[in-house]
Design an enzyme around this catalytic site. Structure first.
Site, short mmCIF file in Angstrom:
data_model
loop_
_atom_site.label_atom_id
_atom_site.label_comp_id
_atom_site.label_asym_id
_atom_site.label_seq_id
_atom_site.Cartn_x
_atom_site.Cartn_y
_atom_site.Cartn_z
N ARG B 255 0.85 -1.19 0.00
CA ARG B 255 0.00 0.00 0.00
C ARG B 255 0.88 1.24 0.00
NH1 ARG B 255 -2.67 1.12 5.15
NH2 ARG B 255 -1.45 3.02 5.08
N HIS B 259 -4.13 4.93 4.03
CA HIS B 259 -5.26 4.00 4.20
C HIS B 259 -6.55 4.65 3.71
CE1 HIS B 259 -8.46 1.77 6.15
NE2 HIS B 259 -8.67 2.74 7.03
N TYR B 268 4.28 6.17 10.00
CA TYR B 268 4.60 4.76 10.20
C TYR B 268 5.25 4.05 9.03
CZ TYR B 268 -0.05 4.23 7.98
OH TYR B 268 -1.11 4.31 7.14
#
Lengths: 322, 345
Positions: B255, B259, B268
């Protein structure tokens, strides 16, 4: 009419309805080969085959989750949760999908599924076999809930639930499964959802209950000097407010009885409806008799928890003496 | 019962790299079908990129980005027969575009407007599922129910790597195997569940290994390779239609977008890895493959892009032109036969 136990009336309803509609299938743990731990589904597998009376894996969320998909494929699933206390995993599917799926298709799809389960205490069963979790179910939008108190209603309400185009939960008081027996109509028998029943006529005080507590109220009525009317709610949602409020208007006094823990139980909803819509008919406070806000105790103590006819009668006297 | 072998660990690939790794091909896919896949990916990519822009302009609400997942979505969806059902998660919100749904409908859903609802039967696409993995049993139930009726329809259900930690995934997968449900369990393993990396999600070395525990085959496929996804899905569907039950397909990608639009992944993720993955993103890989094959020209590529942009432009215009939702919709469809007190509040 034949005399039947409540569990035999459930079994009768399943036979009659499955005969009538070939898209109905029964699914759950031990419902096929064993015929259900209470024998509610006995004979269905032999009569309708293992594809329409399905022994599922031991997975309550999986049972209800696959039932959603089965409904999408054109089936009318009747899911058995083996005990009410084992039904909690299925609340995930009930809340996140079952109650809202039709709404979020704009009404394009129907989910005519039924969930039936035994409920309540009084049978000296092991821990987590005797809860009364109806409030969780009835609080879920999109879901209807019925709780019978007689063999005839157990048959008729289950038939109505199976035929209803919306998801319906039917909770069968397990303490009533084997006794008392009652007259049950043969063949097709439907008790429409949303209609309460006057279980006993009276003039001075209304005792309101559903399921096993209807019998407790009938016993309490015998203990009173005054004339008590007993209203059997039968369908928690949709609620028959007319019958409830009509009885309260007549007697001017109400005692609401539930076996479930007190806080935020369905009894509180009944009290609220009476308070909002019939307060001017009342001659005293509405009193609740309920289980306590503690875990349902081990069976050696369950008589200390489940409301008794004495507790109900004492509450009624309090209202009558107000 | 057929023996179920341990999952395949080799990651299936068809598309080469134009260098040391040679291009393969998928039997049965002619030039027109190859270009259909390309146009489907371009449509999805355009939908996604425009949606992020629309969000920044306040024209759609919080939006779940699927940039880089187009190969998984187009490759699997185009392997289906028309009668097969799709059970999307929110990451596949626009999968309906590949079955004739208008961008107006999907955009409306993300605009919080009930015009974003559709009839699942019309498109054979279930409603977008917001909770994680709870739709896996729905797909399994649908497929099982179709099999019981003697129909040949299968189901395809999409979920992410994080979903494999959910009980609903486990119960659904187990039911699928026990009931021999004709369903493809397609795990979009993009390595992240919001900020939780796969290494913190499971100690399993490969997600596909979970399949053997259910008694079903598991395969691993390069999720950036639309042809490999197409082929793996086609094989799983053929197996399902032949009565052999479910297959678990683990499609690997990474990814390299947030999100959702509300997420800040810089807290992160590994920015260098993201950079590398972006250079190797799925649409570019397929574009170069088709050009090596001589199937794709600048004109065709431009036409696909222009067509997709045009559809988005008219889609957002149509969505924005809708009148505000009728308040009646709040009550209209919760029940077929509503309680009389429904409107008391």
């Amino acid at each position: 009419m034949a005399e039947k136990t409540l569990v035999d009336a459930v079994n009768d309803a399943l036979h009659v309805e499955m005969e009538r509609d070939a898209t109905i299938m029964v699914m759950g743990e031990d419902v096929g080969r064993a015929g259900g731990v209470f024998r509610a589904t006995a004979g269905l597998r032999d009569r309708f085959g293992a594809d329409r009376c399905v022994d599922t894996p031991l997975a309550e969320a999986g049972i209800l989750g696959t039932a959603v998909g089965l409904a999408m494929a054109g089936w009318r699933p009747v899911c058995e949760m083996q005990y009410e206390s084992f039904s909690y995993p299925c609340l995930d599917q009930l809340i996140t999908h079952v109650g809202r799926y039709r709404w979020r298709t704009g009404g394009a799809m129907e989910f005519p599924l039924t969930i039936r389960m035994p409920t309540g205490g009084g049978v000296r069963a092991p821990e987590l076999h005797e809860d009364s979790p109806e409030a969780y179910y009835v609080h879920t939008p999109g879901v209807k809930v019925a709780i019978p108190s007689t063999p005839a209603d157990a048959k008729g309400l289950l038939a109505a639930a199976i035929r209803d185009p919306d998801p319906v939960v039917v909770m069968e008081p397990k303490v009533l499964y084997r006794s008392p027996r009652g007259e049950v109509p043969e063949g097709e028998h439907v008790v429409p959802l949303g209609r309460a029943r006057i279980a006993r006529e009276g003039a001075d005080v209304t005792l309101v209950a559903y399921g096993a507590m209807v019998h407790t109220c009938l016993e309490a009525a015998e203990l009173l000097d005054a004339s008590a009317e007993v209203v059997d709610i039968r369908t928690l949602k949709p609620l028959d407010e007319e019958t409830l409020l009509g009885s309260v208007a007549k007697t001017g006094r109400a005692v609401v009885v539930q076996e479930a823990p007190r806080v935020a139980g369905f009894g509180a909803e009944l009290v609220a409806v009476i308070a909002e819509k019939a307060i001017l008919d009342l001659q005293g406070p509405i009193v609740r008799v309920t289980g306590y806000d503690v875990p349902f105790p081990y069976w050696s103590l369950e008589h200390e928890y489940v409301p008794t006819s004495e507790r109900v009668a004492a509450a009624a006297r309090k209202v009558l003496d107000y | 019962m057929a023996q179920v072998l341990p999952a395949e660990h080799d990651v299936r690939r068809i598309i080469g790299d134009g260098d040391g790794v040679a291009d393969g091909e998928v039997e049965g896919l002619d030039d027109a079908a190859l270009l259909d896949l390309y146009r489907a990916m371009v449509l999805l990519r355009t939908y996604d990129e425009r949606s992020v822009v629309y969000h920044s302009q306040g024209r759609v609400g919080t939006y779940a980005i699927f940039w880089g997942h187009e190969a998984i979505q187009a490759g699997s969806a185009l392997a289906l027969a028309d009668e097969d059902w799709i059970f999307p998660s929110y990451r596949e919100s626009a999968i309906g575009l590949l079955r004739g749904m208008t961008p107006e409908t999907v955009l409306s859903w993300w605009r919080g407007h009930p015009a974003g609802w559709w009839n699942p039967r019309e498109f054979r696409i279930a409603s977008i599922t917001v909770p994680i993995a709870t739709h896996v049993p729905h797909a399994v139930g649908y497929a099982w129910g179709a099999r019981l009726k003697g129909e040949s329809a299968c189901a395809l259900v999409y979920f992410g790597d994080g979903a494999t930690s959910e009980g609903a995934f486990h119960e659904g997968a187990n039911f699928a195997a026990v009931m021999r449900a004709p369903v493809v369990l397609l795990c979009n393993n993009n390595q992240w569940a919001i900020s939780t990396p796969l290494s913190a999600q499971t100690r399993a070395e490969f997600l596909a290994d979970k399949a053997a525990g259910y008694g079903m085959p598991g395969v691993r496929v390069d999720g950036g390779d639309v042809l490999a996804v197409y082929q793996a899905t086609s094989e799983a569907l053929a197996r399902a239609r032949a009565g052999h039950g479910p297959t678990f397909v683990e499609a690997l990608t990474y990814r390299c977008a947030p999100h959702v639009t509300a997420d800040d992944p810089t807290a992160y993720w590994d920015a260098q890895r993201v950079e590398r993955e972006r250079e190797n993103e799925c649409l570019g890989r397929y574009d170069r493959y088709l050009r090596r094959l001589g199937v794709l020209s600048d004109e065709l590529a431009e036409d696909a892009r222009d067509d997709a942009l045009e559809r988005m432009k008219s889609g957002i215009a149509a969505a924005e032109a809708l009148p505000p939702p009728d308040p009646e919709v709040v009550f209209a469809s919760a029940y077929v036969d509503p309680p009389p007190t429904l409107r008391e509040g």
